[in-house]
Structure formats: structure tokens, C-alpha cells
Design a protein around this motif. Structure first.
Motif, PDB file in Angstrom:
ATOM      1  N   UNK A   1       0.917  -0.920  -0.099  1.00 33.58           N
ATOM      2  CA  UNK A   1       0.015  -0.106  -0.021  1.00 33.58           C
ATOM      3  C   UNK A   1       0.768   1.052  -0.016  1.00 33.58           C
ATOM      4  N   UNK A   2       1.962   0.970   0.770  1.00 34.23           N
ATOM      5  CA  UNK A   2       2.502   2.515   0.969  1.00 34.23           C
ATOM      6  C   UNK A   2       3.856   2.684   0.025  1.00 34.23           C
ATOM      7  N   UNK A   3       3.549   2.009  -0.593  1.00 30.95           N
ATOM      8  CA  UNK A   3       4.989   1.651  -2.038  1.00 30.95           C
ATOM      9  C   UNK A   3       4.022   1.860  -2.972  1.00 30.95           C
ATOM     10  N   UNK A   4       3.577   1.076  -2.926  1.00 27.85           N
ATOM     11  CA  UNK A   4       2.286   1.676  -4.696  1.00 27.85           C
ATOM     12  C   UNK A   4       1.617   4.051  -4.383  1.00 27.85           C
TER      13      UNK A   4
ATOM     14  N   UNK B   1      -8.540  -3.055  -2.220  1.00 26.25           N
ATOM     15  CA  UNK B   1      -9.050  -2.394  -0.723  1.00 26.25           C
ATOM     16  C   UNK B   1      -8.771  -1.075  -2.017  1.00 26.25           C
ATOM     17  N   UNK B   2      -8.287  -0.289  -2.491  1.00 24.11           N
ATOM     18  CA  UNK B   2      -8.611   0.400  -2.962  1.00 24.11           C
ATOM     19  C   UNK B   2      -9.696   1.130  -3.047  1.00 24.11           C
TER      20      UNK B   2
ATOM     21  N   UNK C   1     -12.639  -0.494  -2.222  1.00 26.06           N
ATOM     22  CA  UNK C   1     -14.275  -1.066  -1.410  1.00 26.06           C
ATOM     23  C   UNK C   1     -13.859   0.649  -0.904  1.00 26.06           C
ATOM     24  N   UNK C   2     -12.932   1.066  -0.698  1.00 24.55           N
ATOM     25  CA  UNK C   2     -11.954   2.371  -0.127  1.00 24.55           C
ATOM     26  C   UNK C   2     -12.817   3.527  -0.632  1.00 24.55           C
ATOM     27  N   UNK C   3     -12.610   3.270  -1.986  1.00 26.17           N
ATOM     28  CA  UNK C   3     -13.292   4.670  -3.176  1.00 26.17           C
ATOM     29  C   UNK C   3     -14.674   4.015  -3.483  1.00 26.17           C
ATOM     30  N   UNK C   4     -15.400   3.483  -3.168  1.00 26.28           N
ATOM     31  CA  UNK C   4     -16.658   3.198  -2.649  1.00 26.28           C
ATOM     32  C   UNK C   4     -17.800   4.133  -1.399  1.00 26.28           C
ATOM     33  N   UNK C   5     -16.416   3.362  -0.182  1.00 23.58           N
ATOM     34  CA  UNK C   5     -17.303   4.071   0.929  1.00 23.58           C
ATOM     35  C   UNK C   5     -17.385   5.397   0.948  1.00 23.58           C
ATOM     36  N   UNK C   6     -15.639   6.323   0.158  1.00 21.26           N
ATOM     37  CA  UNK C   6     -15.446   7.183   0.303  1.00 21.26           C
ATOM     38  C   UNK C   6     -16.696   8.406  -0.391  1.00 21.26           C
TER      39      UNK C   6
END
Length: 146
Positions: A38-41, A106-107, A109-114
Motif C-alpha cells: 500500500x505504502x510503496x504504491x 482494497x482501493x 472498497x475504500x473509494x466506494x466508502x468515500x
């Protein structure tokens, strides 16, 4: 029994953390590997020290993840030309492909929530969460000093 606002917040934080743990479990990935990818991306190049600081995970866990990624040629280490003691971690091309493949769900899901919450609520959530976390750490450190 009525819960206080502090108790409700505590349960919300724990519940959110459990959601990320469940995502890791479903992907068959340890949390340290998820965090490194996650961090390195997002940040492209970090030292092991940076990864430990950003994740709050033990150095040993981050080191284990770095070595797993190195073994698969997903990661390369480069030495800082100004300080030979500093090594930067970067994803290789195959590492970027692997990381995107693993992290995109994962991104999403996070974007859908946001999106569901909306920009204003997300800004408020980030600001309040940062303030709460910083304040909690201040009180925790003061307690440890006594």
C-alpha cells in the motif's frame, strides 16, 4: 445500557480495524505485506525506517515483508548516494504489477466508502480522526512519563 460517545468511538475504531484484518484474511496476506505494498504504491520509495514509522509495525515484521518481496523480485533496494547506511525500497515493474493486482480491490472498497460518505464527510472524518489520534498519543505519552 447506553454507551458513551467515547465507547461508541472505541467500538467503531475496533470494528474498522477488524474490517482491514478481514480483508487481509480474504486475500491470504499478512498485514505487514499489505501495508508495505500500500505504502510503496502510494509513495513510490521509502526506507525501512519510513515503513516502520508509517505502519507502527515492528521493524522485524517490516523486514520480513521486505525480504519476502525481494525473494520474488517484487522489490529492489537502492543505497542513498549521500549515506551508505540508508537503503530505499522500491517496487520493481513486476512488483508494481503484483501490488496493483493485490491492492486494487482494497482501493476500490475504500473509494466506494468515500463516495458514499461524500467529500465533506470524508474531510471531517480525516480531520477529526487525525486530531483524536494525535491527542490520544499525547495523553498516552504523558502517562508513560510518570
Amino acid at each position: 445500557m447506553e454507551l458513551s460517545e467515547t465507547e461508541k468511538l472505541n467500538f467503531a475504531i475496533i470494528h474498522g480495524s477488524k474490517a482491514y484484518e478481514e480483508w487481509d484474511r480474504q486475500q491470504g496476506m499478512p498485514a505487514y505485506l499489505t501495508i508495505i505494498l500500500y505504502e510503496l504504491l502510494l509513495r513510490k520509495r521509502l526506507t525501512q525506517k519510513d515503513l516502520v514509522y508509517l505502519s507502527d509495525l515492528p521493524k522485524q515484521s517490516i523486514n520480513k515483508g521486505i525480504h519476502r518481496l525481494l525473494e520474488k523480485d517484487y522489490l529492489k533496494l537502492t543505497i542513498d548516494p549521500d549515506d551508505n547506511r540508508v537503503k530505499y525500497c522500491q517496487l520493481t515493474e513486476s512488483g508494481k504489477k503484483y501490488a496493483k493486482e493485490k491492492m486494487t480491490p482494497l482501493f476500490e472498497i475504500e473509494n466506494k466508502v468515500a463516495q458514499k460518505m461524500g467529500a465533506q464527510k470524508m474531510k471531517q472524518l480525516v480531520a477529526l480522526n487525525e486530531e483524536w489520534s494525535e491527542t490520544f498519543w499525547k495523553f498516552l505519552r504523558k502517562k508513560g512519563e510518570k
